[in-house]
Structure formats: structure tokens, C-alpha cells
Scaffold this active site. Structure first.
Site, PDB file in Angstrom:
ATOM      1  N   ASP A   1       0.942  -1.225  -0.010  1.00  0.00           N
ATOM      2  CA  ASP A   1      -0.312  -0.335   0.142  1.00  0.00           C
ATOM      3  C   ASP A   1       1.422   0.917  -0.250  1.00  0.00           C
ATOM      4  OD1 ASP A   1      -2.013   2.237  -0.090  1.00  0.00           O
ATOM      5  OD2 ASP A   1      -3.232   0.381   1.629  1.00  0.00           O
ATOM      6  N   TRP A   2      -0.109   2.172  -0.112  1.00  0.00           N
ATOM      7  CA  TRP A   2       0.821   3.509  -0.478  1.00  0.00           C
ATOM      8  C   TRP A   2       2.124   3.973   0.558  1.00  0.00           C
ATOM      9  CZ3 TRP A   2       0.139   8.081  -3.956  1.00  0.00           C
ATOM     10  CH2 TRP A   2       0.731   8.488  -3.532  1.00  0.00           C
TER      11      TRP A   2
END
Ligand code: BGC
Length: 765
Positions: A297-298
Site C-alpha cells: 500500500d502507499w
């Protein structure tokens, strides 16, 4: 052959230990062979093509594939980075011309001509916005969900996006968590069905079809279990619960050939998901043999430092690579540190190669080497009439009628006047919900507009906003709202939450209507006019005290572009409401988590001995009230059970039948029930099957959803619904953590919601 040679050269290089790291690192990075891709013929498999391409790549080029960069943040540098083969994927860029330019540079100017994966959060529509995913689950209609995902894919491909970060299949049981809006709800079975429907829609029959895009199931795993509903928070979860509840939709996604997985931000049992070897290499890539790719994820690789799991970016890169992350979203820990980790023999080249290969295979499967650009021919379909109709159908089927006293709905044909009041009645942006990067409020049809269009020639529509937005705290608009109510026969009160109050990082501790909407309701109540409350929200809100004040409640969620026509069609009876709750509605925040598949405990709550807090005699003897598992103030039942939803017609269930009451382990039982539409209008019913395994080597939930069927019946029409009970339906992770069914006694319910009382018992031998 090349691969073998490359490996040998690298082993050779690593052996020269007297040469300093900084001296020979560039050599490792540039170590490559020719750029002759002649072996890479079109008729070979994606895997074979990826292998032959991989064999031509330098380490620097390989690392480039592992990197995803944000289009916005890296705009100035991107052309050069792409040309140098330092980027495998770009996210958050939707400018078609720019995307085309990037792909052209990748294909024509980088050494190997490797196209880019262009990622975007296309979560519930691209330009045609469908209801939020939680609402889509309320349709219990996987065909509609698949159709919506297909439309989203087509509209995305029209601008050049080939990879969506969806579906989110985190089971969510805590409405405080803002991301419950993006989730399929509380039940792992329903979540699996909805997840698979989405994957099918996004990916189509063939990933390389012009209207297909790669799905990315997220967030792996147990993100929905975040402590206290606070986003990004820890999940402490036993392995059985993890497997049966949180991993189950992901296992179904692997079966459905989901192209990619995204790790989650949270830690699970003290290890961040992005560095979780047990989850990624152990279960996903090992046990489930998943051959797709895993993206972080980011910045979740880098965030392992803040978690207190990795001391620095190098340690984070090591954890992520060891665990099985293939691509890093936006932070650059892996690309910056893998060469040194390789030199120090902390990771192996084969691990990098495996990650690169998964990414290349996806690019080949998507047909990007041949067709990397936007599909202009699809542009005519963006926001087309057909797409809007599909969004309308989904919105109609997603809304749940929770109360309808004295059949006040549908609105009567001869209604002279109505007041349309509330901050959500004409809020084109807010009705779209969370994660609508590309949705435009100008495309929205609001309830006010749709109601006027449908009814203005026969019914006077008196509109007063009352409150500007859901959080407004001034009473300025009250007098006009009260005046509108007073001159009308009925009040349609549109309340809820603005879009920004749910979604990522938007958890709430209070789940009442924000601002002073409840005060406005009380004032409207004083007019004595019947009130129909339409709730537009990203999560279950607490309605306990509001219910007695209104005649009807339509729970509309955030319905998307076509909110207005959908609500109008339901209120007027043109369409009969048929949505059912994909999540239990609590009576109070303090009751959370409350869900249907809970355990019984040794002292299950019961109506015979529960006494409300106000009725407890002063100085009552401590154990005189029955010590069971309940709250003194709100009891032990939810406000509305999972699976609940009313209709304008009545469905009558006949007796539950089993073709036999004893089942051999490898045999089957057919359970059936006759359902009749005994009301006056056509309607869609969702018949649900629940089973309880009464005793096991480990305890089982009081009820588990094991199947459902949805169908439409005309008045007077009947159908017999059949469910096949097999060993697979009875299986659970037993005391040895093996998925299998155990002999014993079971109870089975079939009905219209999770609290249905019609049951039969059977035995499995
Ligand atoms: C979210 C993901 C999303 C990603 C890219 C993250 O903050 O958790 O669900 O796909 O951003 O936008």
C-alpha cells in the site's frame, strides 16, 4: 540460458569481497546482456515471454519494474525515469495525453520497451459512479456488481488506466471505521461473492480484452479489524478467526484469478502486513500457490519504520522483499536498498527475479506490449445511457427499507404536496460517496431534481435545505424548513453524512447524524406531519432514537450518480425496495462490534432474564438478574439484524423441508422452502441460508451465512428455493487448523434475515 549466465556473473561479482561496496555496486546494477528480445515471440506464454525478457535485464532495470510512482508527485522526473527503465508503474495520473506520452517513452525509448502499469483507485465507478461498495453488497446481486465493475473498467480503459486498486474485500464489523464504506460488509461469504463478482467484471473473460483491466484485491489482510475502528490500527487476531473471516474472501479471489494483491497498512499479531512473511510467502504465495503480483500500500514499506518493526529504510526493504512484496507503492526503500542487500547476501537475486517476473507476466497478460494506450473506441461509452441505467438499477437494489409504518410508502398517487428537506436532498457531490477521484458532481442527479421531474406536474414540491451540510450547527435554516413542512402533506427528510465523513482515515467515534440534523428532525416532528427519512451515509448510523420519530426510513447509503432517480423510483413505488443489510445495525456505539456470526458464550443472553437498567430494583442482589452476556442499557439484540430489509410486498415462507435429516460426510442434504409473494406488488426477495454447527472440536458461531438466492415474484407467485448442503458448507478450520467438516448435529435456518426463527436440525455422520 541468459538467466544462468547472469546468475553466474553476479555470484562471481559478489565473491570479490575485497572490492568496496560502492565501487562495484554500479557494476551489479548495470550488469546486463544484449537487448535482443527476439526470443520474445507473441505466440509464447506470458510466463515464457517474461522469462526471456528477464534474462535481458540489468539489475537496475529489474529494480525499476518493482517501483510504482505517483504521477502527480513525480511529474517532472517521470519522462526521464521511464526512459531509463526506472519505473514499472505509475498511479494517480489520468491525463490521457500524458499517459500516452509515458507509455510511448516506455515502449519506444526505454531499452526493453516495457509498458507501464497505470494504476488508479477505480473503486465504485470511474465517471459513472455506482453506489459505494458497502451499498453494492446490499443488493446481494453479484450480476449487478459484476456489470458495474465492467463498466468501470471500460470507462477507465478509455483514458488509458489498466489497473484498478479494487475490489476492497476487507470484512468490516465496525461502523466507526470510515473504510467500512469501501468494504463488502461483515460477512466473509457475502464478501467472497461480491469480491469475485468485482474481479470478473474488472478482468472480463480475458485480461487483454480492450474493456478489461487488472483487479487488485486489498488489503491483505485483516485491515477491517483495526482496533476500535481507528484507521491503520492493529489487528490482534487468532489464526482460525483470521482464516475463516478475514482471509476467506482473499482465498476466493485467488480462485477467481485476481491479477494482483495489495498489502494492508495495519499490523497483524504484531507484524506489519507489508513485512508479514507468514501471510504473503506463507499463505498467499505458498499455501494458495498464488502466481499474481503483490503491491504494497502507499508507502507501507517505509511505514514499517513508524510501526517500530524496521530500524530504517534498508531494513524495511529487506522485510518487504523477504515477506513477498513485489512492487513498492511510492516509497523507494526497495529500489534504493536491494542492491546492497543483495551484495550482503541478505536477499537472493532469485527473489528479485521472481518479483519482476510476476510484474512482467501481468503486463503480458494485459496485452500491454501490444496495446499499451488508451482505448479511444471506448470513449463513447463513458457516462453512456446504458451505463447510467446500470448505475440506476444498482442504486435501486442497494437501498434498504428499514421502517414503513402503516405502509406510508410508496407515496400515494394523489399526494398534493410534499416537503423536501435536509442537507442531502440536493447535494450532488456528497451523494457520490468516498473514493470518487474521477466522478463529477455535475453528472449527479440529486433527489430534489429527480423528485421534481417525476412529480412536479401533480404534487407541489416545497424544498428547504434546513441545514447547508450535514455538519452545519446553526439553526438559521430551521424556520424555512418548518414552514415547508407545515404547508405539505408529508415530509421527505434527507439526512446523513457528507462523503468526506467516511472512507480512509475518516473514522468516527459518534455514529449519530452529524451536526444538528437530529434537532431539525425534532422540530419537524412538532409539525405533526408524517416524516419519511432518507439516510445517505457511508456506514450504519445509530438510528435508535430517530426511529420512533419517523414513519419510514429508507437507507440509501451513498448511491452515486443516479441517487436521485433511484430514490424517486423507490419512494413512488415505481420500483419496490429490495436491498438487505450487509452489516448489522447497532443500537448504540457501545455495542460495537455486533455481528450475526458471533459466538454463543457459556452464558448466552436471553429475553427471560434481561432487565433494563432503569428497572433494576435498588440494591438488587448481585446475581438476581441472571448473569448473561448483554448490556444493561441496550440489551443483546441489534437494532436491525444482518440481512434485514423490508419490501412493499409480503413474502411468506412455507415450512422448511430437508430431503433427509442424516447426511453422510461425502453426501448431501437438500434443504428447501416455498416462498410466496402474498402482497400486492411485484418484489425481489433475498432468501438466506444460515447454519450452526452445534458442537465441534472448537466452538462455532451461533449462525453462519452459507448461501443465498435472490429472485423476483409477482403477486400470488411462489417459488421453491433449494439449497444443497455438502461437506464443504460445513467445513471449518478445526482444532488442528485443517479445513474440514466434523460429524455432529447442526441447525439450519432459511429466511429473510439473520434473525429468522424458522429452523430444522440435521445430523452429519
Ligand atoms: C489506500 C489504498 C489505495 C492507495 C492508492 C492508500 O492510501 O489505503 O487503498 O489503493 O492509497 O491510492
Amino acid at each position: 540460458m541468459f538467466k544462468y549466465k547472469t546468475a553466474l556473473s553476479i555470484i562471481g561479482l559478489l565473491a570479490i569481497s575485497c572490492i568496496s561496496f560502492s565501487f562495484y555496486l554500479p557494476n551489479i546494477l548495470e550488469q546486463g546482456v544484449s537487448n535482443d528480445a527476439s526470443t520474445n515471440a507473441l505466440d509464447t506464454s506470458p510466463e515464457a515471454r517474461a522469462d526471456s525478457l528477464l534474462a535481458l535485464m540489468t539489475l537496475r532495470e529489474k529494480l525499476g519494474q518493482l517501483q510504482q510512482l505517483d504521477g502527480g508527485l513525480s511529474k517532472n522526473d517521470l519522462p526521464t525515469l521511464i526512459k531509463e527503465g526506472k519505473v514499472g508503474s505509475v498511479l494517480n495520473e489520468v491525463d490521457t495525453d500524458l499517459l500516452e506520452k509515458y507509455q510511448r517513452i516506455a515502449l519506444e525509448e526505454s531499452r526493453h520497451g516495457i509498458p507501464l502499469l497505470i494504476g488508479r483507485d477505480v473503486v465504485h465507478g470511474f465517471r459513472t459512479i455506482f453506489p459505494i461498495p458497502l451499498a453494492q453488497s446490499a443488493t446481494w446481486n453479484p450480476r449487478l456488481v459484476e456489470e458495474g465493475a465492467r463498466i468501470a473498467a471500460v470507462e477507465s480503459k478509455a483514458v488509458g488506466i489498466n489497473w484498478t486498486f479494487a475490489p476492497m474485500i476487507d470484512v468490516a464489523r465496525d461502523p466507526r471505521w470510515g473504510r467500512i464504506a469501501e468494504s463488502p460488509g461483515e460477512d466473509p461469504y457475502l464478501a467472497s461473492i461480491m469480491g469475485v463478482a468485482n474481479i470478473r467484471g474488472f478482468q472480463g473473460k480475458n485480461l487483454s480484452d480492450s474493456g478489461s483491466m487488472a483487479a487488485c484485491v486489498k488489503h491483505f489482510a485483516a485491515y477491517g479489524m483495526s482496533e476500535g475502528g481507528r484507521d491503520y490500527n492493529s489487528a490482534n487476531v487468532g489464526e482460525r478467526h483470521l482464516r475463516e473471516v478475514y482471509l476467506r474472501p482473499f482465498a476466493a479471489a485467488v480462485e477467481a484469478d485476481a491479477a494482483s494483491f495489495m498489502t494492508s497498512f495495519n499490523e497483524i499479531n504484531d507484524v506489519p502486513a507489508t513485512g508479514n512473511e507468514f501471510l504473503l510467502r506463507g499463505i498467499l504465495k505458498g499455501e494458495w500457490n498464488y502466481d499474481g503480483m503483490v503491491v504494497s500500500d502507499w508507502e507501507s514499506v517505509k511505514e514499517m519504520i513508524a510501526h517500530g518493526y524496521c530500524a530504517d529504510e534498508k531494513a524495511a526493504a529487506l522485510s518487504a522483499m523477504r515477506a513477498g512484496v513485489d512492487m513498492e507503492m511510492t516509497s523507494t526503500c526497495m529500489v534504493d536498498n536491494l542492491p546492497a542487500l543483495l551484495t550482503e547476501k541478505k536477499i537472493k537475486l532469485s527473489q528479485i527475479d521472481d518479483a519482476v517476473k510476476r510484474i512482467l507476466v501481468l503486463k503480458y497478460r494485459l496485452g500491454l506490449f501490444e496495446n499499451p494506450y488508451q482505448r479511444r473506441e471506448l470513449q463513447a461509452q463513458v457516462l453512456s445511457e446504458d451505463n447510467l441505467k446500470a448505475a440506476l438499477r444498482t442504486a435501486e437494489q442497494s437501498m434498504v427499507l428499514l421502517k414503513n409504518e402503516n405502509a406510508i410508502l410508496p407515496l400515494k398517487d394523489d399526494l398534493k404536496s410534499m416537503a423536501v428537506i435536509g442537507p442531502m436532498a440536493d447535494a450532488p457531490y456528497e451523494q457520490l460517496g468516498t473514493w470518487i477521484f474521477d466522478g463529477k458532481e455535475k453528472d449527479s442527479v440529486t433527489p430534489l431534481n429527480a423528485l421534481k421531474k417525476a412529480l412536479a406536474d401533480k404534487t407541489e414540491v416545497n424544498y428547504a435545505q434546513g441545514l447547508k451540510i450535514s455538519r452545519t450547527k446553526t439553526r438559521e435554516g430551521f424556520p424555512a424548513a418548518i414552514a415547508a413542512a407545515e404547508k405539505s402533506d408529508i415530509v421527505l427528510f434527507f439526512v446523513g453524512e457528507e462523503a468526506i465523513l467516511s472512507g480512509e482515515a475518516h473514522s468516527r467515534a459518534h455514529l449519530n447524524l452529524p451536526g444538528i440534523q437530529e434537532e431539525l428532525l425534532a422540530e419537524l416532528g412538532k409539525t405533526g406531519k408524517p416524516i419519511v427519512m432518507i439516510v445517505m451515509a457511508g456506514r450504519p448510523l445509530i438510528l435508535t432514537d430517530l426511529l420512533p420519530q419517523v414513519s419510514a426510513v429508507l437507507y440509501a447509503w451513498h448511491p452515486g450518480t443516479m441517487a436521485g432517480p433511484a430514490i424517486t423510483n423507490l419512494l413512488t413505488g415505481k420500483v419496490n425496495p429490495s436491498g438487505k443489510l450487509p452489516v448489522t445495525f447497532p443500537r448504540a456505539v457501545g455495542q460495537i462490534p455486533v455481528y450475526h456470526a458471533h459466538k454463543n458464550t457459556g452464558r448466552p443472553a436471553n429475553a427471560d432474564n434481561w432487565v433494563h437498567i432503569d428497572d433494576i430494583p435498588v440494591k438488587a442482589w448481585q446475581t438476581s438478574l441472571g448473569n448473561t452476556s448483554h448490556y444493561l442499557d441496550v440489551g443483546f439484540t441489534p437494532l436491525f439484524p444482518f440481512g434485514f430489509g423490508l419490501s412493499y410486498t409480503d413474502f411468506t415462507y412455507g415450512d422448511l423441508q430437508l430431503d433427509q435429516t442424516k447426511m453422510q460426510k461425502n453426501g448431501r442434504i437438500i434443504a428447501s422452502v416455498k416462498v410466496t409473494n402474498t402482497g400486492e406488488v411485484i418484489g425481489r426477495e433475498i432468501v438466506q441460508l444460515y447454519i450452526r454447527d452445534k458442537f465441534g472440536s472448537v466452538t462455532r458461531p451461533v449462525r453462519e451465512l452459507k448461501g443465498f438466492e435472490e429472485f423476483t415474484l409477482k403477486p400470488g407467485e411462489s417459488t421453491t428455493v433449494l439449497f444443497e448442503i455438502t461437506e464443504e458448507k460445513l467445513a471449518f478450520f478445526n482444532a488442528d487448523m485443517k479445513l474440514s467438516a466434523e460429524a455432529g448435529e447442526f441447525t439450519l435456518w432459511i429466511g429473510g434475515h439473520a434473525a429468522t426463527s424458522s429452523s430444522v436440525d440435521f445430523v452429519c455422520e
